[in-house]
Scaffold this motif. Sequence first.
Motif, PDB file in Angstrom:
ATOM      1  N   LEU A  39       0.836  -1.207   0.000  1.00 52.87           N
ATOM      2  CA  LEU A  39       0.000   0.000   0.000  1.00 52.87           C
ATOM      3  C   LEU A  39       0.868   1.254   0.000  1.00 52.87           C
ATOM      4  CD1 LEU A  39      -2.793  -0.983   2.561  1.00 52.87           C
ATOM      5  CD2 LEU A  39      -3.078  -0.665   0.099  1.00 52.87           C
ATOM      6  N   LEU A  40       1.885   1.265   0.855  1.00 50.46           N
ATOM      7  CA  LEU A  40       2.774   2.431   0.907  1.00 50.46           C
ATOM      8  C   LEU A  40       3.488   2.616  -0.424  1.00 50.46           C
ATOM      9  CD1 LEU A  40       4.254   1.817   4.475  1.00 50.46           C
ATOM     10  CD2 LEU A  40       2.745   3.703   3.816  1.00 50.46           C
ATOM     11  N   GLY A  41       3.849   1.506  -1.069  1.00 50.64           N
ATOM     12  CA  GLY A  41       4.556   1.571  -2.346  1.00 50.64           C
ATOM     13  C   GLY A  41       3.714   2.126  -3.475  1.00 50.64           C
ATOM     14  N   THR A 129      -0.725  -6.492  -5.915  1.00 51.50           N
ATOM     15  CA  THR A 129      -0.538  -5.044  -6.058  1.00 51.50           C
ATOM     16  C   THR A 129      -1.690  -4.430  -6.852  1.00 51.50           C
ATOM     17  OG1 THR A 129       1.870  -5.219  -5.906  1.00 51.50           O
ATOM     18  CG2 THR A 129       0.985  -3.244  -6.965  1.00 51.50           C
ATOM     19  N   ARG A 130      -2.060  -5.084  -7.943  1.00 52.48           N
ATOM     20  CA  ARG A 130      -3.184  -4.563  -8.751  1.00 52.48           C
ATOM     21  C   ARG A 130      -4.486  -4.611  -7.955  1.00 52.48           C
ATOM     22  NH1 ARG A 130      -0.321  -7.097 -13.302  1.00 52.48           N
ATOM     23  NH2 ARG A 130       0.313  -5.385 -14.701  1.00 52.48           N
ATOM     24  N   ALA A 131      -4.705  -5.685  -7.210  1.00 53.17           N
ATOM     25  CA  ALA A 131      -5.934  -5.810  -6.430  1.00 53.17           C
ATOM     26  C   ALA A 131      -5.997  -4.736  -5.340  1.00 53.17           C
ATOM     27  CB  ALA A 131      -6.020  -7.198  -5.801  1.00 53.17           C
ATOM     28  N   ALA A 136      -7.906   0.421  -3.098  1.00 49.56           N
ATOM     29  CA  ALA A 136      -7.544   1.744  -2.588  1.00 49.56           C
ATOM     30  C   ALA A 136      -7.940   2.866  -3.538  1.00 49.56           C
ATOM     31  CB  ALA A 136      -6.035   1.804  -2.337  1.00 49.56           C
ATOM     32  N   GLU A 137      -8.529   2.487  -4.682  1.00 51.04           N
ATOM     33  CA  GLU A 137      -8.912   3.449  -5.715  1.00 51.04           C
ATOM     34  C   GLU A 137      -7.702   4.227  -6.225  1.00 51.04           C
ATOM     35  OE1 GLU A 137     -12.200   5.817  -4.379  1.00 51.04           O
ATOM     36  OE2 GLU A 137     -13.413   4.070  -3.827  1.00 51.04           O
TER      37      GLU A 137
END
Length: 299
Positions: A39-41, A129-131, A136-137
Amino acid sequence: MRRIVLALALALSATMGAEAGETDKPRLIALDWGLATTLLGIGVEVRGVPEKPAFLDWVQDPAPAPSSRDLGLRLAPDMERLEEADPDFILISPQFASIEKRLESIAPVRSFAIFTPEKTPLANARSVTRALGDLAENPEGAEALIADTDRAIAALREKAEAQRETCGFLVVNFVRGGTVRVFGEGSLYGGVLEEAGLANGWTGATNFWGFATVPVSELLHHPDDELIIVSPVPVEVRQMLAAEDDVLSNGLFGKIPALRKGRYTMMRPVWSFGGLTEARTFARELSATDLPDCSNDNS
């Protein structure tokens, strides 16, 4: 005067609209550190992480904002702190299934798996990552992280191809002075080495996470491999490696070929159970080292 008032009103409306757009984004908490760093990335701030001091030791970068909460233990989070964080979703990996019902009393739970029995964590990390970008929009951020990771691995591959013959790599993490985790098939590090066209020195059996826990003496059987020591390491090992004379005079350690020949690299913490941010960091850190050329290694 009316024009000024109207202009101020329009400006205020635009500001409030922008702030509303930001706050309309889902509020996320990830109990799994690999999901948190993903998420941070992709540019999404997490509202808290469990075991935050340990996170900063073992993960370090990317680091959550100082305002993010410490949520307690990973498998036994502080439910009051979780509720105070007011998440829209709580993100876990399958290893947290035993507490999923408890977490659902706070917010809907979503589970994502990077490590699976198929032992393809790097491919899984791209899918996750895509999911997460969709949840997270922020799908653009997810695609940017994937592309950045692919570039980092491609750069490592190009560097390796420029050499006539590179040695194999033995990626280890010292658990205690006499025990190491060595990473092979099914590990995130191993996935990066494979995509970069580099040989992984460990071809033995590995567990679900892609590593084997072995005595340090096992390193004696890898005379031609470069040793990548991923931090953090126990204090006694770090002190010994800081003094080359101690390495050569320290019984068993002095007999390990990579240490005796000085063919080892100390790498900053890169969370071995992470996702694409860790894969990118590992590739970049390895690219920054002098890849050993074994074509004329007669030592």
